[in-house]
Design a protein around this motif. Structure first.
Motif, short mmCIF file in Angstrom:
data_model
loop_
_atom_site.label_atom_id
_atom_site.label_comp_id
_atom_site.label_asym_id
_atom_site.label_seq_id
_atom_site.Cartn_x
_atom_site.Cartn_y
_atom_site.Cartn_z
N ALA A 69 3.34 15.75 -19.71
CA ALA A 69 2.97 16.60 -18.58
C ALA A 69 3.82 15.97 -18.08
CB ALA A 69 1.39 17.13 -18.31
N MET A 70 4.54 16.42 -16.82
CA MET A 70 4.66 15.36 -15.35
C MET A 70 3.17 14.68 -14.74
SD MET A 70 6.66 14.24 -13.87
CE MET A 70 8.35 15.29 -14.54
N GLY A 71 2.00 15.42 -14.12
CA GLY A 71 0.59 15.09 -14.44
C GLY A 71 -0.05 13.68 -15.39
N ARG A 75 0.11 9.58 -13.45
CA ARG A 75 -0.82 9.07 -13.83
C ARG A 75 -0.92 7.93 -13.96
NH1 ARG A 75 -3.31 12.78 -16.28
NH2 ARG A 75 -3.41 11.79 -18.28
N ASP A 76 0.36 7.71 -14.65
CA ASP A 76 0.64 6.73 -15.42
C ASP A 76 1.00 5.06 -14.11
OD1 ASP A 76 0.19 6.76 -18.12
OD2 ASP A 76 2.56 7.46 -18.68
N ALA A 185 8.68 17.16 -19.79
CA ALA A 185 7.35 16.90 -18.58
C ALA A 185 8.67 17.45 -17.18
CB ALA A 185 7.36 16.04 -18.87
N ILE A 186 9.69 17.34 -17.26
CA ILE A 186 10.79 17.92 -16.62
C ILE A 186 10.79 19.37 -15.95
CG2 ILE A 186 12.97 17.75 -15.49
CD1 ILE A 186 13.62 15.37 -16.89
N ALA A 187 11.17 19.72 -17.69
CA ALA A 187 11.19 21.46 -17.42
C ALA A 187 9.99 21.97 -17.19
CB ALA A 187 11.57 21.68 -19.14
#
Length: 262
Positions: A69-71, A75-76, A185-187
């Motif tokens: 997920a982009m989240g 977070r990274d 994640a982009i999608a």
């Protein structure tokens, strides 16, 4: 190269320049790694702290099972900056790195004081396009994506140059699972509403020859952020730090000077 040992992940990074200097953080494009910034770092003013890292699934960082997920990518970045005790950084993101920049700025204004959004948008392509690429890379590997991707990324002169051929090899060497998981994640991301709430200093940079995030798309993203500025680099593709490093570095340095980050 040093690794940041986060609770569930190791991130490969480089922390260069002056340790006590104003920090500038760099996040790379999908399918590449922290080396996309190699040519511009020597062009940065002395006295800056220059931090770059490999996204999860890329370069020397770990590749957890996807999809991501982009989240998680945001977070990274957040945890890396905490690990390095970074505050009030200028975050420079290219493509997916620019999406991470937008999300982190909304979440952690204590960490981010300004943005440089390169070849990015609030939403890139469609879920259907990304799913097709995910299916392709999982079935056949990165080599099937290499040439179509590079045609979108770079002008033909750069693609045929020794450096362009080197980046073709590096793209093919990218972990297919890391690519597919980050593509997911982009999608699943659309930052239109949250990015429109931002008011921090922002420079958006586009390449005139970019087939992945065309200049008009980058300009529309810049227009969402009050007080932002937009700059077009003629002849540049999707990763102008590679094919137009002098022009890209000049734009970045001018922006840093304009906000007193130096």
């Amino acid at each position: 190269m040093p690794l940041a040992y986060l609770p569930d992940l190791r991130l490969n990074y480089r922390d260069e320049g002056k340790p006590s200097g104003p920090p500038v953080v760099f996040a790379h494009a999908l399918g590449s790694d922290l080396r996309i910034w190699d040519s511009i770092l020597p062009l940065m003013p002395e006295g800056l702290r220059l931090i770059r890292y490999d996204l999860r699934g890329h370069g020397g960082s770990d590749t957890p099972s996807g999809p991501y997920a982009m989240g998680a990518l945001i977070r990274d970045a957040e945890r890396l900056l905490e690990h390095l005790e970074v505050k009030e950084a200028v975050f420079v993101g290219c493509s997916i790195g620019g999406m991470i920049a937008q999300g982190l700025a909304v979440k952690r204004l204590d960490q981010i004081r300004a943005l440089v959004l390169t070849s990015t948008a609030t939403k890139i392509a469609t879920p259907e396009i990304w799913q097709e690429r995910i299916d392709q890379v999982r079935a056949y590997g990165m080599i099937t994506l290499a040439d179509p991707t590079l045609q979108r990324w770079f002008p033909s002169a750069f693609r045929d140059s020794p450096e362009g051929l080197l980046w073709r090899e590096r793209l093919i060497a990218c972990d297919p699972e890391g690519y597919a998981a980050c593509a997911a994640a982009i999608a699943g991301s659309d930052f239109y509403t949250t990015t429109a709430s931002l008011t921090l200093p922002t420079l958006a940079i586009a390449g005139s020859e970019d087939g992945s995030t065309p200049p008009d798309l980058v300009r529309e993203t810049a227009e969402l952020i009050r007080g932002s500025r937009f700059q077009l680099i003629r002849g540049a593709g999707h990763i102008p730090s590679l094919d137009r490093p002098a022009e890209y570095a000049a734009a970045l340095v001018t922006f840093l000077d304009s906000i007193g980050h130096g």
